[in-house]
Write an enzyme that holds these catalytic residues in place. Sequence first.
Site, PDB file in Angstrom:
ATOM      1  N   TYR A  52      76.053 107.597 -10.482  1.00 28.03           N
ATOM      2  CA  TYR A  52      74.930 107.421 -11.407  1.00 28.03           C
ATOM      3  C   TYR A  52      73.684 108.141 -10.890  1.00 28.03           C
ATOM      4  CZ  TYR A  52      71.113 105.012 -13.853  1.00 28.03           C
ATOM      5  OH  TYR A  52      69.986 104.728 -14.579  1.00 28.03           O
ATOM      6  N   HIS A  82      59.442 109.804 -16.578  1.00 27.99           N
ATOM      7  CA  HIS A  82      59.175 108.423 -16.183  1.00 27.99           C
ATOM      8  C   HIS A  82      57.718 108.186 -15.804  1.00 27.99           C
ATOM      9  CE1 HIS A  82      63.508 108.330 -16.224  1.00 27.99           C
ATOM     10  NE2 HIS A  82      63.556 107.072 -15.838  1.00 27.99           N
ATOM     11  N   ASN A 191      63.226 104.480  -8.245  1.00 27.14           N
ATOM     12  CA  ASN A 191      63.843 103.175  -8.486  1.00 27.14           C
ATOM     13  C   ASN A 191      63.746 102.261  -7.282  1.00 27.14           C
ATOM     14  OD1 ASN A 191      65.960 103.728  -6.725  1.00 27.14           O
ATOM     15  ND2 ASN A 191      67.469 104.082  -8.310  1.00 27.14           N
ATOM     16  N   ARG A 277      39.962  63.906  -3.243  1.00 26.10           N
ATOM     17  CA  ARG A 277      40.932  63.255  -2.350  1.00 26.10           C
ATOM     18  C   ARG A 277      42.295  63.936  -2.347  1.00 26.10           C
ATOM     19  NH1 ARG A 277      43.803  59.068  -5.663  1.00 26.10           N
ATOM     20  NH2 ARG A 277      42.557  58.765  -7.556  1.00 26.10           N
TER      21      ARG A 277
END
Length: 535
Positions: A52, A82, A191, A277
């Site tokens: 890939y 991108h 990535n 408190r």
Amino acid sequence: MAVIRSDRPLNWRELAAVAAGEPLALSDAARARIAAARVLVEQIVERGIRAYGVNTGVGALCDVIVSPSEQRTLSRNILMSHAVGVGAPLGVAETRAIMAAAINNFAHGHSGIRVEIADQLVALLDAGYIPEVPAFGSVGYLSHMAHIALVCIGEGHVRHGSERISGREALVRLGREPLVLEAKEGLSLINGTPCVTGLAALALARAERVLDWTDAIAAMSFENLRGQLAAFDADSLALRVSPGLNLVGERMRNALAESGILASVVGQRTQDPLSMRTIPHVHGAARDVLDATVVVVNRELASITDNPIVAGTPDAPRVYSQAHAVGASIALAMDSLATAIAQVAAMAERRLDRLVNPLVSGLPAFLAEPGGTCSGFMIAQYTAASLVAQNRRLAAPASLDGGITSGLQEDHLCHATPAALKALEIVDNTGRIIAIELLAAAQAYDLQPVDAPRAPHTDALWRRVRAVVPTYRDDRPLADDMAVAFRLIGEAAPPLPPASGNLPSTPTPGDHTGFAAHAANDPKAAALHAPQSAA
């Protein structure tokens, strides 16, 4: 001192130090691992092993085969397509944090880039040529790193001090050549989870600083409101199992030790309001979340988050094309940290409201000069309430936003980077809220009707405030004082009270978080040297 990425991955503190300006260097062993992984990619290409983003398209195009002659083009085009960020650029510390996290990831030795890629990023970091990275447009991790990677090939823009120049000009000044990306390098550059991991480390550093200050300021407010020290009784708090709660309880006891103000009111009330408190319970819970987030972020820094991952040997290279780039765990952690800090801020605003409200404080209305012509801190409390409301909106979990991208190939999204960005925004808002509480607490001491001494520790904090900001008399814009206080919180950790047990030692002065630079760059804080000098 340089931070070295060696056989051991960086931890979050080291990453935050690089974000704040420390140089980063790669050990020889780290460089060797990067080079060895590149050999694996070259073997994958040579043997035609399907991988890939190496010899296929990306996203929904993962089944489209890319020939060897097109693989350089694929790598370059990935960066171009991108780089789609929008909005104002990230700050210098935020961008440095992302770059350092990316280099750390490459140094695991499973990304398949050449050493020259890592060297280009290190050179930009060390010279202070910081890529211009638009803050928004990511559902996971892609766009931010794409804008950073553009500079490595001579595209995009960088900031160097106040100057904005092209990526090509930056490389010329550094005596470096634009890189021509080889197979897989474009995908490796964009990535993984460096974006969220870098931002998360910065969020941890800033959150830790804010929590330390919140403890200190809460002690001042508690004393001014004349609370009952029984709320911090060690035996009582020990009944609840929480390291954070017991740490904060001890801090409160030590910060308020020897308080004449509190000694004068012992036993006057059965219980204080919850915003007083439950300081150990709420601040302590946030610290427990911080500690849990540290584990997640360090685990992420120790993980290989590429897709694909290359492994094996040159004789038998392997490719894992799965989902390690998805940051579900760190997205959930950032959402949790954001909510925890937002709750601490909300309670700080409630203490502030009690300080300015004469119905419950026993102090002059709104901590103002009497007579009706002065408003004092009336409207500053509005600002805090507004920031609390903004935090509440921001605290909605980004990790549940979902969405569908890439033609149904990416049909579940965790929004990890947006989760980290909004956590950072909540931490910054909280810094401003507690800055207002700090000023109000100092003002309350000036107007305190009880004729008794402050605790030595809170007195030292009051003096620290008064060294930079005088008592407020509606004689100047209060926003200026608020910005000075925000900068004070950002520039150094508060002095911790003397420890009776195992409290951490006082942090060293100076900033290793990126928060001080952020505070100094605040639009209001930048113009405050004159008011500070006048004080």
